[in-house]
Design a protein around this motif. Structure first.
Motif, mmCIF file in Angstrom:
data_model
loop_
_atom_site.group_PDB
_atom_site.id
_atom_site.type_symbol
_atom_site.label_atom_id
_atom_site.label_comp_id
_atom_site.label_asym_id
_atom_site.label_seq_id
_atom_site.Cartn_x
_atom_site.Cartn_y
_atom_site.Cartn_z
ATOM 1 N N PRO A 120 12.614 -7.512 -9.324
ATOM 2 C CA PRO A 120 12.174 -7.193 -7.970
ATOM 3 C C PRO A 120 12.925 -5.973 -7.445
ATOM 4 C CG PRO A 120 12.856 -9.495 -8.181
ATOM 5 C CD PRO A 120 13.287 -8.804 -9.421
ATOM 6 N N MET A 121 12.162 -5.025 -6.886
ATOM 7 C CA MET A 121 12.797 -3.795 -6.416
ATOM 8 C C MET A 121 12.327 -3.457 -5.014
ATOM 9 S SD MET A 121 12.869 -1.258 -9.683
ATOM 10 C CE MET A 121 11.507 -1.709 -10.702
ATOM 11 N N VAL A 122 13.130 -2.677 -4.304
ATOM 12 C CA VAL A 122 12.815 -2.242 -2.953
ATOM 13 C C VAL A 122 12.696 -0.723 -2.967
ATOM 14 C CG1 VAL A 122 13.662 -2.151 -0.584
ATOM 15 C CG2 VAL A 122 14.083 -4.181 -1.987
ATOM 16 N N GLU A 123 11.656 -0.211 -2.319
ATOM 17 C CA GLU A 123 11.476 1.234 -2.355
ATOM 18 C C GLU A 123 12.428 1.926 -1.379
ATOM 19 O OE1 GLU A 123 7.495 2.662 -1.831
ATOM 20 O OE2 GLU A 123 8.099 4.730 -2.245
ATOM 21 N N VAL A 124 12.957 3.045 -1.814
ATOM 22 C CA VAL A 124 13.827 3.849 -0.958
ATOM 23 C C VAL A 124 12.948 4.759 -0.114
ATOM 24 C CG1 VAL A 124 15.592 5.646 -0.944
ATOM 25 C CG2 VAL A 124 15.704 3.817 -2.635
ATOM 26 N N LYS A 125 13.238 4.792 1.203
ATOM 27 C CA LYS A 125 12.417 5.621 2.085
ATOM 28 C C LYS A 125 12.781 7.082 1.905
ATOM 29 C CE LYS A 125 11.575 5.069 6.695
ATOM 30 N NZ LYS A 125 12.061 4.358 7.892
ATOM 31 N N LEU A 126 11.790 7.880 1.569
ATOM 32 C CA LEU A 126 11.990 9.325 1.457
ATOM 33 C C LEU A 126 11.307 9.972 2.653
ATOM 34 C CD1 LEU A 126 11.267 9.780 -2.347
ATOM 35 C CD2 LEU A 126 13.459 10.118 -1.214
ATOM 36 N N PRO A 127 11.594 11.247 2.952
ATOM 37 C CA PRO A 127 10.892 11.912 4.062
ATOM 38 C C PRO A 127 9.384 11.755 3.894
ATOM 39 C CG PRO A 127 12.603 13.332 3.171
ATOM 40 C CD PRO A 127 12.555 12.124 2.304
ATOM 41 N N LYS A 128 8.702 11.570 5.025
ATOM 42 C CA LYS A 128 7.293 11.197 4.982
ATOM 43 C C LYS A 128 6.442 12.235 4.240
ATOM 44 C CE LYS A 128 3.950 9.321 8.349
ATOM 45 N NZ LYS A 128 2.822 9.723 7.572
ATOM 46 N N TYR A 129 5.454 11.742 3.487
ATOM 47 C CA TYR A 129 4.570 12.637 2.753
ATOM 48 C C TYR A 129 3.606 13.350 3.699
ATOM 49 C CZ TYR A 129 0.652 14.196 -0.082
ATOM 50 O OH TYR A 129 -0.335 14.962 -0.655
ATOM 51 N N THR A 130 3.482 14.650 3.539
ATOM 52 C CA THR A 130 2.431 15.376 4.269
ATOM 53 C C THR A 130 1.728 16.291 3.277
ATOM 54 O OG1 THR A 130 3.957 17.172 4.779
ATOM 55 C CG2 THR A 130 3.704 15.456 6.458
ATOM 56 N N ASP A 131 0.485 16.617 3.552
ATOM 57 C CA ASP A 131 -0.251 17.515 2.661
ATOM 58 C C ASP A 131 0.388 18.896 2.633
ATOM 59 O OD1 ASP A 131 -1.963 15.554 1.942
ATOM 60 O OD2 ASP A 131 -3.501 16.073 3.440
#
Lengths: 322, 707
Positions: free
Chosen positions: A229-240
């Motif tokens: 089980p893993m937890v995702e690390v928050k990265l700066p939000k994706y934008t186009d």
């Protein structure tokens, strides 16, 4: 000994005869099929399997249905993604069941040369990101945010990371911006390439068994989440806008991609019932993971795993039959 | 002893040749002659300078440690070529040191690099855009590709039509006819095991591809070899090409081949031919060139034409070498089977590769065992056939032919009557126990083992205390310093030509712009070679002592040499973690058998009289080993070092799959992303490293030592 030499000479003669017999005119080698295809006069479909297990699951189920419901013979070939596109354009492979988006190849083969045709969505969405094990996130609740990664860099040190934290990347065939991300976000980390998904998974499992910390590039859907089980690390939000930047300057998270099927253009048109079935193939992340887990965790052979799933979910696949 | 320094027939796959040494004693002397001939042809020192400048003698002089009086000592020292060379090098180093501030003290300067990204990218685009209509492709490469497909398909269909009983019988009969009863039994058992493992169809696909690739390699190699054997000029042109081919890692040219032919069988067949043809060419040329001059004179005096002389005297005289060439070609082709799976060759290699993807050691092993068995069967059969050359008596021949005919008839009957596909019920699966064994191993040995520490800790120490320091030293040395060191090493051990080649190879790496990763790879190769040599010499010494140890070792070494590395990558990572340490471990496993074999062979060839003399003087076993056997076997041990280097380098790319990074990873990356610029440049850099390591460890002129 004279015999031996005669053999060699005969072989050489046979080889040149074959060359001569294959015609004196022009030969388009991009139109050749596998010599193992259609051995007993069967109708054959060749599917590309990528090295990850999710792709093996798609292919195994497609293969099972083609063989048992439609009476085809199916060959599978394992190649990396970009070479697989190349093979697809030449008809060496009839279909790729799971494509994660290759803009260059799409432009060249679908747009310009029209050798490859889209086969519709697979029904599964893919997402790439950075992940830490759940036990680590439980111990340090703020770790799953890129702002805090530097604070914990010492936890991820390894012999390969040279005093910095280690961010484990996988196969060279996967899409990754991790080196740019580490640099542009000012992280005190070193990207270590495991070189193959097999090596990466083995390493993650070893760390998990001992509840050791790790930070890894990983993707969904993936069967490993069931075991580790893993937890995702928050990265700066994706934008186009960010994704459109020069690859060296990218500083935001990865997008979520609806996975696509792609077919050889000729096969898509003239492939009959097989092409129709592959175009209709559409299932959920849960279905795919179920088959993947049977293969990777229960160590079932792909065809056995596919049979089990097919027997248990007739309602899903009945709709795909032409 | 006769010279065995020659690396002519010891190739990157392994040195079947040294294993065959006993049965090819004549080849060895022939090689010595050939080497001597080449020295005379190419080395200006021999022609121009005094005899001692012939390298090899320089090292011999160093080792001889004469005990001359003190007065002439200085002059004596200066007379030694090695000392003179060292002096020259010291002067050069001092000069470079003075210039150093201007040359820069760090990595290769950016101004001196040439970026190939653009041209290679363009070339790749051109191929993709033109390969379906340009005449080069449609009229030449297309036919090549077509022929490969047709031929492989033809063989495959025949194999399928024979069915398993037919193939089994036919193969057994063939082995019986060529190599006797033992080989026949081995063949039958091995094929049956392939079937029992549920690998019959992939085995047939592999055999089909192999048969075509080997036939083509033998044909190409034989033609080149005969030309080189007849024409000295052609031989001189071919020689450097074959030398390079010997250090060329197989992965490196998969990428261009795939780009031209696309994935699949044609690309795999062609890559195999490029890989496997050189030993055939080399050994054929060797056999032709080393023909007994007296016999040739006799033939000439009978008034034979050149053609007659070639066909009736030279070729028959060279048949042992030619057959050894066939043996080598087969082994090289087999080792390509798994690597070719990366470009979609199908067959057994593909099964191993797919099992690797699902982290399934058990299934990878089930596909790996047939590969090992095929290798053993083909090696034993061709070797036994070679050994039987010339000793056949007429009656035995008829009996064998009768056996073969009977078996062939049986095969036909079986094919028409029997079942064709291997019965599903006859399969044994041992994937599960293997996987649980691997799990147990990785669970219990990984960490916290009392006293020695877990494997992970050992790997960590190896990385921290061995790999890192070597890498820092290499990357910390100024670039011109490394060039000097490389040239110096090659010069001390070989000729100034070798030194130039070594320096040029290293400089080429810099120019290609991969200086830093190449040094990283070099550090890993050096560390892995060191471990290989320590282990290899230890085991080799033990095996040279006792026949029983040697006999026990043989199958183990066979398996280590032929088992596809993909099979043991997972256990290695499970034990050592991702990084450079598992890559080094995989390389050691691959290179160890060759080093052990060469060491054993070298020690055993030391004249028993010398050993006895030492023993009669009351020397202990250790003293005999240290003071008699090792010095006398020195040339062979140098060959072991050289082969260790070449073999470790050959699997650098496999290391890229378990986290070694550097050049190995770049080649894998290039292949996976279809990125010709990255992959080809890194591949070229590996070749340069190979040339560098080969020149700095190969005392090429051996005539002095062999006397």
């Amino acid at each position: 000994m004279g015999k031996k030499k005669t053999y060699a000479i005969t072989a050489a003669a046979a080889f040149s005869t074959v060359t001569a017999l294959s015609g004196c005119g022009a030969v388009d080698m991009t139109e050749q099929r596998s010599p193992f295809a259609g051995a007993a006069g069967a109708k054959t479909v060749t599917l590309s399997v990528q090295s990850w297990v999710g792709a093996q699951a798609n292919t195994a189920v497609a293969k099972y249905l083609l063989e048992h419901e439609l009476g085809y013979r199916v060959d599978t070939v394992q190649v990396d993604e970009v070479p697989a596109w190349d093979a697809l354009s030449q008809g060496r492979v009839d279909a790729i069941m799971e494509d994660w988006g290759h803009p260059d190849q799409e432009k060249r083969y679908i747009g310009d040369k029209r050798l490859v045709a889209r086969g519709g969505g697979l029904g599964v969405s893919g997402h790439i990101g950075w992940w830490v094990p759940k036990y680590l996130a439980d111990r340090h609740p703020d770790i799953a945010d890129w702002h805090n990664l530097n604070k914990y860099a010492h936890l991820f040190r390894s012999p390969e990371s040279g005093g910095k934290g280690q961010l484990l990347d996988g196969s060279p065939s996967y899409v990754t911006n991790d080196k740019a991300l580490v640099k542009n976000l000012g992280l005190d980390y070193e990207v270590v390439f495991a070189g193959s998904e097999a090596a990466q998974i083995t390493q993650l499992k070893q760390q998990y068994k001992r509840h050791k910390p790790f930070l890894t590039y990983w993707y969904k859907p993936q069967w490993l989440f069931k075991q580790v089980p893993m937890v995702e690390v928050k990265l700066p939000k994706y934008t186009d806008a960010c994704a459109a930047k020069d690859p060296e300057k990218i500083d935001c998270a990865y997008p979520t991609t609806p996975l696509q099927k792609v077919l050889n253009a000729d096969f898509a048109e003239n492939g009959g019932r097989a092409a129709k079935l592959l175009k209709n193939f559409h299932w959920s992340e849960r279905d795919q993971n179920e088959v993947s887990l049977l293969i990777a965790d229960k160590k079932m052979k792909p065809q056995d795993a596919a049979r089990k799933w097919v027997e248990e979910h007739p309602r899903v696949w009945r709709e795909w039959l032409p | 002893m006769s010279t065995s320094m020659n690396t002519e027939n010891t190739t990157t796959t392994g040195d079947r040749a040294t294993e065959n040494e006993a049965r090819t004693a004549s080849t060895k002397t022939a090689e010595a002659k050939e080497t001597a001939a080449r020295v005379a042809a190419t080395d200006p020192h021999v022609a121009a300078g005094p005899a001692p400048t012939v390298p090899g003698s320089s090292a011999a002089a160093l080792a001889a440690r004469s005990d001359a009086g003190s007065a002439p000592r200085l002059r004596g020292l200066l007379a030694r070529p090695a000392v003179r060379k060292l002096l020259v090098l010291a002067v050069l180093a001092a000069a470079a040191g003075v210039l150093g501030s201007r040359l820069g003290n760090g990595l290769w300067p950016g101004d001196l690099t040439v970026s190939l990204d653009q041209p290679l990218g363009k070339a790749s685009d051109w191929i993709i855009d033109n390969r379906d209509h340009h005449p080069l492709f449609t009229y030449f490469l297309g036919h090549l590709s077509n022929a490969a497909v047709l031929a492989v398909r033809g063989v495959y269909l025949v194999l399928l039509a024979l069915g398993w009983p037919g193939v089994l019988l036919a193969a057994t009969a063939l082995a019986w006819r060529c190599a006797g009863v033992r080989a026949a039994v081995t063949t039958a058992v091995s094929l049956a095991v392939c079937g029992l493992l549920g690998m019959w169809v992939p085995t047939m696909q592999t055999i089909a591809l192999m048969a075509v690739a080997v036939a083509a390699s033998v044909a190409v190699g034989a033609v080149l070899g005969v030309l080189a054997g007849v024409s000295a000029r052609f031989h001189r042109t071919l020689q450097p090409l074959l030398d390079t081919a010997q250090v060329l890692p197989a992965f490196a040219y998969l990428l261009p081949v795939v780009l031209v032919f696309g994935i699949g069988v044609p690309a795999a067949a062609l890559a195999t031919v490029i890989y496997a043809a050189p030993p055939m060419a080399r050994l054929t040329a060797l056999g032709l060139r080393s023909a007994d001059p007296q016999v040739l004179e006799a033939v000439d005096s009978l008034g034979a034409t050149r053609r007659q002389r070639l066909l009736t005297a030279r070729l028959p005289l060279a048949r042992k070498e030619i057959l050894l060439g066939v043996n080598q070609t087969i082994m090289m082709a087999l080792s390509m089977v798994v690597i070719a799976s990366v470009i979609g060759a199908g067959g057994l290699g593909d099964r191993v590769y797919q099992a690797l993807a699902s982290v399934d050691v058990g299934n990878a092993l089930s596909a790996g065992i047939p590969i090992v068995l095929l290798a053993v069967v083909l090696d034993r059969t061709t070797a036994a056939a070679g050994a039987r050359l010339g000793e056949e008596s007429g009656s035995k021949r008829t009996a064998d032919t009768a056996v073969a005919l009977a078996a062939a008839a049986a095969a036909v009957i079986a094919a028409t009557v029997g079942r064709r596909a291997w019965p599903d019920g006859w399969a044994v699966s041992f994937a599960e126990p293997v996987n649980s064994a691997v799990d147990w191993m990785s669970a219990h040995l990984y960490t916290g083992v009392p006293v020695v520490g877990g494997t992970a800790e050992i790997a960590g120490h190896f990385t921290g205390w061995v790999l890192d320091p070597i890498r820092s030293v290499l990357q910390g040395t100024p670039w011109w310093g490394l060039l000097l060191v490389a040239a110096g090493c090659a010069w001390l051990i070989g000729t100034w030509r070798g030194a130039l080649t070594a320096a040029a190879a290293l400089a080429a790496i810099g120019v290609l712009g991969v200086w830093k990763p190449a040094l990283d790879t070099l550090s890993q190769v050096l560390a892995a070679v060191a471990v290989t040599l320590v282990l290899g010499f230890a085991v080799g010494v033990a095996a040279a002592r006792g026949r029983r140890i040697e006999r026990l070792l043989r199958p183990v070494l066979d398996v280590m040499q032929t088992m596809p590395q993909f099979v043991y990558l997972i256990p290695v990572v499970a034990l050592l973690g991702v990084g450079r340490a598992p890559a080094a471990a995989a390389a050691v496993v691959y290179a160890l058998p060759a080093v052990v074999r060469i060491t054993t062979q070298g020690l055993k060839q030391v004249q028993p009289a010398a050993v006895e003399a030492a023993e009669s003087l009351g020397a202990t076993r250790w003293q005999v080993l240290r003071q008699v056997q090792l010095p006398l076997a020195r040339p062979t041990l140098m060959l072991a070092v050289n082969q260790g280097m070449v073999l470790v380098l050959a699997v650098v790319i496999i290391g890229g799959l378990v986290g070694s990074g550097a050049l190995g990873y770049q080649v894998v990356f290039g292949l996976a992303q279809g990125d010709l610029a990255t992959g080809l440049v890194a591949g070229a850099a590996i070749v340069c490293l190979g040339v560098l390591l080969d020149r700095t460890t190969q005392p090429r002129r051996t005539d002095k030592d062999s006397k």
